[in-house]
Design an enzyme around this catalytic site. Structure first.
Site, PDB file in Angstrom:
ATOM      1  CG  ASP A 282       8.015  11.891  -4.981  1.00  0.00           C
ATOM      2  OD1 ASP A 282       7.371  11.221  -4.442  1.00  0.00           O
ATOM      3  OD2 ASP A 282       7.971  13.254  -4.998  1.00  0.00           O
TER       4      ASP A 282
ATOM      5  NE  ARG B 153      -3.981   1.740   2.542  1.00  0.00           N
ATOM      6  CZ  ARG B 153      -4.451   2.280   3.457  1.00  0.00           C
ATOM      7  NH1 ARG B 153      -3.790   2.372   4.603  1.00  0.00           N
ATOM      8  NH2 ARG B 153      -5.255   3.739   3.413  1.00  0.00           N
TER       9      ARG B 153
ATOM     10  CG  HIS C 133      -7.987  -3.485  -1.560  1.00  0.00           C
ATOM     11  ND1 HIS C 133      -8.807  -2.875  -2.263  1.00  0.00           N
ATOM     12  CD2 HIS C 133      -6.936  -3.008  -1.409  1.00  0.00           C
ATOM     13  CE1 HIS C 133      -8.452  -1.593  -2.171  1.00  0.00           C
ATOM     14  NE2 HIS C 133      -7.415  -1.734  -1.615  1.00  0.00           N
ATOM     15  CB  THR C 134      -5.515 -10.464  -2.703  1.00  0.00           C
ATOM     16  OG1 THR C 134      -5.607 -11.815  -2.186  1.00  0.00           O
ATOM     17  CG2 THR C 134      -4.139  -9.859  -2.945  1.00  0.00           C
TER      18      THR C 134
ATOM     19  CG  HIS D  24      -1.334   5.396  -0.004  1.00  0.00           C
ATOM     20  ND1 HIS D  24      -1.899   5.850   1.127  1.00  0.00           N
ATOM     21  CD2 HIS D  24      -2.134   4.714  -0.649  1.00  0.00           C
ATOM     22  CE1 HIS D  24      -3.223   5.127   1.015  1.00  0.00           C
ATOM     23  NE2 HIS D  24      -3.348   4.600   0.025  1.00  0.00           N
TER      24      HIS D  24
ATOM     25  CB  SER E 173       6.762  12.570  -1.597  1.00  0.00           C
ATOM     26  OG  SER E 173       5.609  11.731  -2.241  1.00  0.00           O
TER      27      SER E 173
ATOM     28  CB  THR F 112      -6.835 -16.186   1.860  1.00  0.00           C
ATOM     29  OG1 THR F 112      -6.943 -15.412   0.823  1.00  0.00           O
ATOM     30  CG2 THR F 112      -7.505 -17.440   1.898  1.00  0.00           C
TER      31      THR F 112
ATOM     32  CG  ASN G 120      -0.779   8.292   3.369  1.00  0.00           C
ATOM     33  OD1 ASN G 120      -1.321   7.347   2.868  1.00  0.00           O
ATOM     34  ND2 ASN G 120       0.090   9.434   2.969  1.00  0.00           N
TER      35      ASN G 120
HETATM   36  C1  HEM Z   1      -8.665   1.741  -6.438  1.00  0.00           C
HETATM   37  C2  HEM Z   1      -8.467   2.607  -5.406  1.00  0.00           C
HETATM   38  C3  HEM Z   1      -8.125   2.086  -4.006  1.00  0.00           C
HETATM   39  C4  HEM Z   1      -8.935   2.644  -2.878  1.00  0.00           C
HETATM   40  C5  HEM Z   1     -10.211   3.491  -2.809  1.00  0.00           C
HETATM   41  C6  HEM Z   1      -8.252   1.793  -1.621  1.00  0.00           C
HETATM   42  C7  HEM Z   1      -8.401   2.247  -0.281  1.00  0.00           C
HETATM   43  C8  HEM Z   1      -8.142   1.388   0.553  1.00  0.00           C
HETATM   44  C9  HEM Z   1      -8.349   1.479   1.957  1.00  0.00           C
HETATM   45  C10 HEM Z   1      -9.610   2.333   2.474  1.00  0.00           C
HETATM   46  C11 HEM Z   1      -7.812   0.617   2.718  1.00  0.00           C
HETATM   47  C12 HEM Z   1      -7.802   0.306   4.083  1.00  0.00           C
HETATM   48  C13 HEM Z   1      -7.248   1.292   5.052  1.00  0.00           C
HETATM   49  C14 HEM Z   1      -7.551   0.774   6.429  1.00  0.00           C
HETATM   50  O1  HEM Z   1      -8.794   0.993   6.949  1.00  0.00           O
HETATM   51  O2  HEM Z   1      -6.602   0.894   7.164  1.00  0.00           O
HETATM   52  C15 HEM Z   1      -6.893  -0.066   1.724  1.00  0.00           C
HETATM   53  C16 HEM Z   1      -5.972  -0.961   2.271  1.00  0.00           C
HETATM   54  C17 HEM Z   1      -5.171  -1.836   1.156  1.00  0.00           C
HETATM   55  N1  HEM Z   1      -4.817  -1.313  -0.007  1.00  0.00           N
HETATM   56 FE1  HEM Z   1      -5.928  -0.091  -0.937  1.00  0.00          FE
HETATM   57  N2  HEM Z   1      -7.175   1.252  -2.177  1.00  0.00           N
HETATM   58  C18 HEM Z   1      -7.086   1.342  -3.468  1.00  0.00           C
HETATM   59  C19 HEM Z   1      -6.283   0.680  -4.374  1.00  0.00           C
HETATM   60  C20 HEM Z   1      -5.097   0.156  -3.941  1.00  0.00           C
HETATM   61  C21 HEM Z   1      -3.822   0.002  -4.824  1.00  0.00           C
HETATM   62  C22 HEM Z   1      -3.457   0.346  -6.153  1.00  0.00           C
HETATM   63  C23 HEM Z   1      -3.023  -0.839  -3.945  1.00  0.00           C
HETATM   64  C24 HEM Z   1      -1.747  -1.362  -4.441  1.00  0.00           C
HETATM   65  C25 HEM Z   1      -1.257  -1.776  -5.600  1.00  0.00           C
HETATM   66  C26 HEM Z   1      -3.532  -0.961  -2.662  1.00  0.00           C
HETATM   67  C27 HEM Z   1      -3.201  -1.800  -1.647  1.00  0.00           C
HETATM   68  C28 HEM Z   1      -3.754  -1.944  -0.515  1.00  0.00           C
HETATM   69  C29 HEM Z   1      -3.210  -3.036   0.480  1.00  0.00           C
HETATM   70  C30 HEM Z   1      -2.340  -3.906   0.356  1.00  0.00           C
HETATM   71  C31 HEM Z   1      -4.008  -2.575   1.997  1.00  0.00           C
HETATM   72  C32 HEM Z   1      -3.932  -3.292   3.076  1.00  0.00           C
HETATM   73  C33 HEM Z   1      -2.917  -2.184   3.775  1.00  0.00           C
HETATM   74  C34 HEM Z   1      -2.741  -2.989   5.356  1.00  0.00           C
HETATM   75  O3  HEM Z   1      -3.121  -3.976   5.766  1.00  0.00           O
HETATM   76  O4  HEM Z   1      -1.937  -2.242   6.036  1.00  0.00           O
HETATM   77  N3  HEM Z   1      -4.815  -0.469  -2.802  1.00  0.00           N
HETATM   78  N4  HEM Z   1      -6.896   0.458   0.655  1.00  0.00           N
END
Ligand code: HEM
Length: 317
Positions: A72, A60, A189-190, A64, A74, A244, A92
């Site tokens: 970069d 993630r 989000h897997t 970001h 940042s 999973t 963040n």
């Molecule tokens: C399409 C738009 C996206 C939205 C709106 C989004 C939004 C979010 C949100 C809200 C969370 C949970 C944050 C929390 O409640 O702590 C999350 C978690 C996560 N996102 Fe996304 N995300 C997006 C795309 C992506 C992309 C492109 C990636 C990576 C290539 C990504 C990787 C992750 C990962 C791995 C988590 C789990 C983080 C953790 O367990 O610490 N996401 N995302």
């Protein structure tokens, strides 16, 4: 006339050098820091061994980083007396595992000082995070530069989980990423975890007539309501992103198609025929997902930004 020609030629050359200087390549550090990747992999492996939440955090972090001012580094800069940095912006606050990047940077600085950018370390760490979670691996193009600007206010440029399809599409296309990239990268989000606040909108007071988002599987929604009651006091409560949560697989898409996704932004991927077909393809084929994910993350990871190599990922000199 000759002087003018000379000036023109030198301007042309310097602009070409600038372009090629920013071009990424897989063997960028082959001569200058041949063991950099190994050091990063080792730092990620060590950290992930002690804390299972590290890989998702690193993946993630790369997203970001790249979505604000390009990839970069940042997102790594700490706030200062006069500047609130990206990492202290609302979306963040749940980013973590910055220490893993610090450890990796320390190791590469000992081998080859001032050579490897923090942004490259984040991109490598994201690759290692996916591979360690059982996902695909790939050669990371390198040569990113670190930026000097990091503003908390810029984090409003990150897509929130409440975005609908056209908002997501716009957010991605502004960065040269397609709807295919959107569907594919959402597959990140897997792995990982989401706090209740990220999907609260779907399970309480959804709209004037529904308490729960009707596109959600009712049993799944009831389970989430239990973990995340309306007046939720447990700030750390939430759910793994799919069943999973530490394994990089295609279960996210399987659950998505069953109405078992967490965010409005996940569910939005089903609202158009072409994107729904893509989600079905990935739900049926781990290989198709893996192959597409590698392509899309390399594309996202190539968003340009930055101009130098920081010595400490947390501060500019
Ligand atoms: C399409 C738009 C996206 C939205 C709106 C989004 C939004 C979010 C949100 C809200 C969370 C949970 C944050 C929390 O409640 O702590 C999350 C978690 C996560 N996102 Fe996304 N995300 C997006 C795309 C992506 C992309 C492109 C990636 C990576 C290539 C990504 C990787 C992750 C990962 C791995 C988590 C789990 C983080 C953790 O367990 O610490 N996401 N995302």
């Amino acid at each position: 006339m000759a002087a003018l020609l000379l000036l023109f030629a030198s301007l042309l050359i310097s602009s070409l050098l600038h372009v090629s200087g920013n071009r990424l390549s897989v063997d960028y550090y082959a001569e200058t820091c041949p063991h950099a990747e190994k050091a990063v992999t080792e730092a990620v492996r060590q950290a992930a061994m002690n804390d299972k939440t590290v890989p998702a955090a690193l993946l993630r972090m790369h997203f970001h980083d790249c979505f604000i001012r390009g990839c970069d580094g940042s997102v790594l800069l700490d706030s200062t007396k006069n500047n609130k940095a990206e990492k202290d912006g609302p979306p963040n606050m749940s980013l973590h595992a910055f220490y893993v990047i610090d450890n990796a940077k320390k190791a590469v600085e000992e081998m080859c000082p001032g050579v490897v950018s923090c942004a490259d370390i984040v991109a490598l760490a994201a690759r290692d995070a996916v591979a360690l979670s059982g996902g695909p691996t790939w050669e990371v193009p390198k040569g990113r530069k670190d930026g000097r600007i990091s503003k908390a206010s810029d984090t409003q440029l990150l897509p929130p989980p409440t975005f609908n399809f056209s908002q997501l599409k716009q957010s991605f296309s502004q960065r040269g990423l397609s709807t295919k990239d959107l569907v594919t990268l959402s597959g990140a989000h897997t792995i990982g975890f989401a706090h209740c606040s990220s999907f609260q909108n779907r399970i309480h007071n959804f709209d004037a007539t529904h308490d729960i988002d009707p596109s959600m599987n009712p049993t799944f929604a009831a389970r989430l309501q239990k973990v995340c009651p309306k007046h939720n006091k447990a700030r750390n409560a939430g759910s793994t992103m799919d069943s999973t949560g530490t394994k990089f697989d295609n279960v996210y898409y399987k659950m998505l198609l069953e109405g078992k996704s967490l965010f409005t932004s996940d569910e939005a991927l089903l609202t158009h025929r072409r994107t729904k077909e893509l989600a079905s393809l990935y739900a049926n084929s781990q290989e198709a997902f893996n192959e597409a994910f590698v392509k899309s993350i390399i594309k996202m990871g190539s968003l340009p930004g930055g101009q130098e190599v920081r010595l400490n990922c947390r501060m500019v000199r």
